[in-house]
Design a protein around this motif. Structure first.
Motif, PDB file in Angstrom:
ATOM      1  N   ASN A 123       8.096  12.635 -32.541  1.00 50.66           N
ATOM      2  CA  ASN A 123       6.895  12.001 -31.998  1.00 50.66           C
ATOM      3  C   ASN A 123       6.518  12.707 -30.707  1.00 50.66           C
ATOM      4  O   ASN A 123       7.279  12.685 -29.748  1.00 50.66           O
ATOM      5  N   SER A 127      -0.167  14.570 -24.176  1.00 51.21           N
ATOM      6  CA  SER A 127      -0.627  14.516 -22.794  1.00 51.21           C
ATOM      7  C   SER A 127       0.570  14.521 -21.841  1.00 51.21           C
ATOM      8  O   SER A 127       0.412  14.529 -20.634  1.00 51.21           O
ATOM      9  N   SER A 128       1.773  14.530 -22.391  1.00 52.04           N
ATOM     10  CA  SER A 128       2.964  14.482 -21.546  1.00 52.04           C
ATOM     11  C   SER A 128       3.524  15.874 -21.298  1.00 52.04           C
ATOM     12  O   SER A 128       3.811  16.613 -22.241  1.00 52.04           O
TER      13      SER A 128
ATOM     14  N   ALA B  37       6.745   5.508 -37.016  1.00 52.29           N
ATOM     15  CA  ALA B  37       7.883   5.154 -36.192  1.00 52.29           C
ATOM     16  C   ALA B  37       8.411   3.777 -36.519  1.00 52.29           C
ATOM     17  O   ALA B  37       9.562   3.457 -36.244  1.00 52.29           O
ATOM     18  N   VAL B 139       1.626   5.980 -19.657  1.00 48.56           N
ATOM     19  CA  VAL B 139       1.313   6.369 -21.036  1.00 48.56           C
ATOM     20  C   VAL B 139       1.104   7.878 -21.119  1.00 48.56           C
ATOM     21  O   VAL B 139       1.542   8.533 -22.071  1.00 48.56           O
ATOM     22  N   ASP B 140       0.465   8.426 -20.100  1.00 47.64           N
ATOM     23  CA  ASP B 140       0.242   9.870 -20.097  1.00 47.64           C
ATOM     24  C   ASP B 140       1.543  10.650 -20.180  1.00 47.64           C
ATOM     25  O   ASP B 140       1.625  11.652 -20.876  1.00 47.64           O
ATOM     26  N   VAL B 141       2.542  10.215 -19.427  1.00 46.15           N
ATOM     27  CA  VAL B 141       3.735  11.044 -19.312  1.00 46.15           C
ATOM     28  C   VAL B 141       4.784  10.758 -20.386  1.00 46.15           C
ATOM     29  O   VAL B 141       5.666  11.580 -20.607  1.00 46.15           O
ATOM     30  N   CYS B 142       4.702   9.626 -21.048  1.00 44.86           N
ATOM     31  CA  CYS B 142       5.762   9.273 -21.996  1.00 44.86           C
ATOM     32  C   CYS B 142       5.829  10.303 -23.114  1.00 44.86           C
ATOM     33  O   CYS B 142       4.848  10.516 -23.825  1.00 44.86           O
ATOM     34  N   PRO B 143       6.974  10.968 -23.278  1.00 43.87           N
ATOM     35  CA  PRO B 143       7.022  12.080 -24.234  1.00 43.87           C
ATOM     36  C   PRO B 143       6.860  11.644 -25.684  1.00 43.87           C
ATOM     37  O   PRO B 143       6.378  12.430 -26.501  1.00 43.87           O
ATOM     38  N   THR B 144       7.275  10.441 -26.000  1.00 41.69           N
ATOM     39  CA  THR B 144       7.273  10.055 -27.407  1.00 41.69           C
ATOM     40  C   THR B 144       6.092   9.174 -27.776  1.00 41.69           C
ATOM     41  O   THR B 144       5.901   8.876 -28.949  1.00 41.69           O
ATOM     42  N   GLY B 145       5.350   8.720 -26.804  1.00 41.28           N
ATOM     43  CA  GLY B 145       4.283   7.780 -27.110  1.00 41.28           C
ATOM     44  C   GLY B 145       4.783   6.349 -27.163  1.00 41.28           C
ATOM     45  O   GLY B 145       4.090   5.463 -27.651  1.00 41.28           O
ATOM     46  N   HIS B 160      10.908   0.698 -30.369  1.00 40.32           N
ATOM     47  CA  HIS B 160      11.482   1.588 -31.390  1.00 40.32           C
ATOM     48  C   HIS B 160      11.401   3.036 -30.957  1.00 40.32           C
ATOM     49  O   HIS B 160      12.126   3.876 -31.466  1.00 40.32           O
ATOM     50  N   LEU B 161      10.459   3.318 -30.085  1.00 39.94           N
ATOM     51  CA  LEU B 161      10.192   4.723 -29.748  1.00 39.94           C
ATOM     52  C   LEU B 161      10.769   5.128 -28.407  1.00 39.94           C
ATOM     53  O   LEU B 161      10.949   6.310 -28.141  1.00 39.94           O
ATOM     54  N   CYS B 162      11.037   4.162 -27.546  1.00 32.74           N
ATOM     55  CA  CYS B 162      11.498   4.499 -26.205  1.00 32.74           C
ATOM     56  C   CYS B 162      12.875   5.152 -26.279  1.00 32.74           C
ATOM     57  O   CYS B 162      13.794   4.619 -26.884  1.00 32.74           O
ATOM     58  N   ILE B 163      12.999   6.328 -25.675  1.00 32.73           N
ATOM     59  CA  ILE B 163      14.293   7.009 -25.679  1.00 32.73           C
ATOM     60  C   ILE B 163      15.016   6.818 -24.347  1.00 32.73           C
ATOM     61  O   ILE B 163      16.079   7.378 -24.132  1.00 32.73           O
ATOM     62  N   GLY B 164      14.404   6.060 -23.458  1.00 35.84           N
ATOM     63  CA  GLY B 164      15.078   5.784 -22.185  1.00 35.84           C
ATOM     64  C   GLY B 164      15.096   6.952 -21.223  1.00 35.84           C
ATOM     65  O   GLY B 164      16.019   7.075 -20.415  1.00 35.84           O
ATOM     66  N   CYS B 165      14.070   7.785 -21.279  1.00 34.65           N
ATOM     67  CA  CYS B 165      14.062   8.950 -20.378  1.00 34.65           C
ATOM     68  C   CYS B 165      13.634   8.553 -18.964  1.00 34.65           C
ATOM     69  O   CYS B 165      13.902   9.264 -18.012  1.00 34.65           O
ATOM     70  N   TYR B 167      10.802   8.577 -17.566  1.00 34.09           N
ATOM     71  CA  TYR B 167       9.731   9.349 -16.944  1.00 34.09           C
ATOM     72  C   TYR B 167       8.568   8.431 -16.578  1.00 34.09           C
ATOM     73  O   TYR B 167       7.898   8.632 -15.569  1.00 34.09           O
TER      74      TYR B 167
END
Ligand code: SF4
Ligand code: SF4
Lengths: 416, 268
Positions: A123, A127-128, B37, B139-145, B160-165, B167
């Motif tokens: 995924n 924009s990131s 996802a 939202v802009d920076v989240c790598p996975t959406g 389900h999508l958060c990987i805990g980075c 950022y």
């Protein structure tokens, strides 16, 4: 000048295996630390809701930018056509890939949900900058591996130059990208600065070269391969130059901040009253990491001594860790400007009450995890040089290409 | 390893924990544009808490927001904070580590802040939470959406999508997000939480999706008799919040960032 012969690293097996064993032990300990933090949750780390990126990120970012810096040597050889650096190209490429692997591993192992890495790889939010970096990192590995092939394989020769250019451009993009992870965060005062991109590039030059020189000197010494004074002089001057560039960017970064009135508080805190961060800035980053190694490297006598050069490289690395600690953690510890012109008297969420900095102390598992990343990088390098021909047999003066410029040559051809 | 993310203990008696709100699940997928996802961790779907779950997808015909009148926000009152903690199960968090560490590591969705103007010395109290930015940096920076904005303006995290980075936490100018540093236990069915993910105020999204009128903090504030918080649709000119916004001067916090927040403050 003779033909450069590359040979596998053949130190006595006992030494080799004990080195590998040592590194593997460090990696094992790091794996345990990872398991501990992952099982217990991040509360066992020093990270909190204010300082969300801690010691693992200091290690990871150091390794990642040093990786791109380590590739410089190869670039100077191929792209800038300095033949004296050509024999070092392969080791430079290997070290770059190895450090990137080490850095990325640390980053991944510190995720709150590391088992969801597959989610991160399937995924993408375009924009990131972070998502872009995933491509920059994987692309970097692929390109450097192709680059190594073009250096080592006869058939790769013709591709060496174009791949070299691509690798150079890519590594600049990668380091700029890493810097931009921080450089485009409007929320944090210390980060809201596009100069962080180029500043990271300048830091990467120095850190990458310092690591490269240490690995080179260690590898050559262990096996009794010679490094001639000409090569040493080149590397040492280059390192001094890179430290100078890094210092210049550091200066500009702080001057720009000081120029903008809204950042006065931040600069005042960082440069004067930030406690550990102020100490690490002045003593770690500026004095130990920049001025002392420059002094050594330019010193007429000391700069000729191998031990002193090793010392200078080590200091640059210490300085690098201090710098990244200040950049990554200090910038988070400084309270965010939520209400300009106001003082926060009370807050249910540590908003910097009365301007207090957020607490953070690295814990042992975090440090061990980071050390594991370094060990992974060194293990890959050690295995690489042992099984493949990465290192030239000799870098003695009669083997390396002569300096292409001679001081007494006229700068331009005289008109006839 | 992360059994807690999937173990959603029900503390709400009315609803069997297995009822999956299919409409809502479909929505989260589409809203984030990431329906694939939803297959990642099928055990973690949100559950309904009350009757009449929303059956239509969320549209952008509404934009939810809050107006906080700091003049009415009482010094020392923490009704909104307590209500939020209860509503979202944050009061079930068990302290980990030393007390000072726990202060900095526990999840906080809403907090009271007390400010003093440096020039005039005037004191202001206000609650801070996710500001539900129209252009959210998180939202802009989240790598996975995983961080996403719903069509109705609510910004939230797809668990389900958060990987805990983390950022998004670096990027949020309001320090609105919390990372779940520890194992969770005794969660509410409506508010699944899991170690290693990031979370923040979601304007009581479960209430939104069951047609309830307000948020827990608003109700509690009203009950205390302060009425400092108004919830409503910013797009509807007749809603209480829009009317109030027309009457009194208000502003956004960190207006300079032009994020067009859904939470507005009067008297700061
Ligand atoms: S306040 Fe923070 S978490 Fe909430 S939408 Fe804005 S950036 Fe995102
Ligand atoms: S912590 Fe989760 S929500 Fe935040 S940026 Fe990372 S993946 Fe996105």
């Amino acid at each position: 000048m003779k033909r450069v012969v590359y040979r596998e690293w053949r130190i006595p097996p006992e030494r080799y295996w004990s080195l590998l064993g040592f590194l593997a032990a460090l990696i094992g300990i790091a794996a345990l630390s990872f398991g501990y933090m992952e099982h217990e949750g991040h509360w066992v780390s020093g990270m909190n809701n204010s300082v969300v990126w801690g010691m693992p990120h200091v290690f990871a970012v150091f390794l990642i930018i040093a990786a791109s810096g380590a590739l410089n040597i190869a670039s100077i050889g191929t792209v800038f056509r300095k033949p004296i650096y050509k024999p070092l190209g392969r080791l430079s490429g290997l070290l770059a890939v190895a450090m990137l692997m080490g850095g990325l591993l640390v980053l991944v192992m510190d995720l709150g949900r590391p088992e969801r890495l597959i989610v991160a790889m399937t995924n993408y939010n375009f924009s990131s900058i972070f998502a872009w970096n995933i491509f920059l990192y994987t692309g970097f590995m692929a390109i450097v591996i192709a680059y190594l092939w073009s250096m080592a394989d006869r058939q790769g020769g013709p591709f060496n130059y174009p791949i070299g250019i691509l690798a150079l451009v890519w590594r600049l993009a990668l380091t700029t990208g890493t810097g931009s992870i921080f450089g485009f965060l409007v929320a944090r005062q210390a980060y809201d600065a596009a100069i962080l991109g180029p500043m990271f590039v300048s830091l990467s030059f120095a850190y990458g070269l310092a690591v490269f020189m240490l690995v080179l000197m260690f590898g050559f010494e262990e096996e009794g391969r010679p490094i001639g004074p000409r090569m040493m002089r080149r590397l040492r001057n280059l390192l001094a130059l890179f430290i100078g560039i890094a210092l210049y960017f550091t200066l500009i970064y702080h001057l720009t901040n000081l120029y903008m009135a809204k950042n006065d508080g931040l600069e005042h805190w960082l440069l004067l009253s930030g406690g550990i961060y102020t100490f690490l800035f002045w003593v770690g980053w500026i004095l130990v990491g920049s001025l002392v190694p420059m002094w050594i490297l330019y010193h007429p006598v000391l700069s000729r001594k191998r031990e002193w050069i090793i010392g200078a490289c080590a200091l640059v690395i210490v300085g690098g860790f201090s710098a990244l600690y200040v950049i990554i953690i200090g910038s988070q510890a400084f309270p965010m400007a939520l209400f300009p012109g106001h003082t926060i008297l009370e807050s249910g969420f540590a908003d910097g009450v009365n301007g207090a900095a957020a607490p953070y102390w690295p814990t042992i598992p975090e440090i061990l995890l980071g050390v594991g990343g370094v060990a992974v990088a060194l293990l890959i390098t050690a295995v690489g040089v042992r099984v493949l021909q990465f290192m030239p047999e000799s870098l003695a003066d009669d083997v390396v290409a002569p300096d292409e410029e001679t001081l007494d040559a006229a700068p331009f051809a005289k008109p006839v | 390893m992360n059994e807690n993310a999937t173990r959603i203990a029900s503390t709400s008696d009315e609803t069997p924990a297995s009822t999956v709100d299919a409409g809502r699940r479909g929505f989260i997928g589409t809203a984030a544009g990431l329906s694939a996802a939803a297959l990642v961790a099928p055990g973690v779907f949100l559950h309904s808490v009350a009757a009449a779950p929303r059956s239509e997808p969320v549209t952008d015909s509404v934009r939810w927001g809050l107006l906080i009148d700091t003049a009415k926000c009482a010094d020392g009152c923490s009704a909104c904070v307590d209500a939020c903690d209860r509503e979202n199960g944050l009061d079930l968090q068990e302290p980990h580590g030393s007390e000072s560490k726990w202060e900095h590591q526990k999840s906080v969705w809403i907090r009271k802040v007390k400010l003093q103007d440096n020039q005039t010395g005037r004191i202001t109290n206000l609650p801070m939470m996710c500001q539900h930015c129209e252009h959210p940096p998180c939202v802009d920076v989240c790598p996975t959406g995983a961080s996403f904005k719903r069509a109705d303006g609510i910004v939230m995290v797809d668990r389900h999508l958060c990987i805990g980075c983390r950022y998004c936490m670096m990027a949020c100018p309001y320090k609105a997000r919390s990372f779940i540093h520890q194992n969770t236990s005794g969660q509410l069915t409506a508010v699944p939480r899991g170690k290693g993910c990031v979370e923040s105020c979601n304007l009581c999204v479960h209430r939104r999706d069951h047609g309830e009128e307000s948020t827990a903090c608003v109700d509690a504030c009203a009950q205390e008799g302060h009425g400092a918080i108004v919830f409503g649709d910013l797009k509807d000119p007749d809603s209480a919040i829009s009317q109030r916004l027309r009457e009194i001067p208000s502003r956004q916090i960190r207006e300079d960032l032009v994020l067009n927040t859904g939470v507005r403050y009067a008297g700061v």
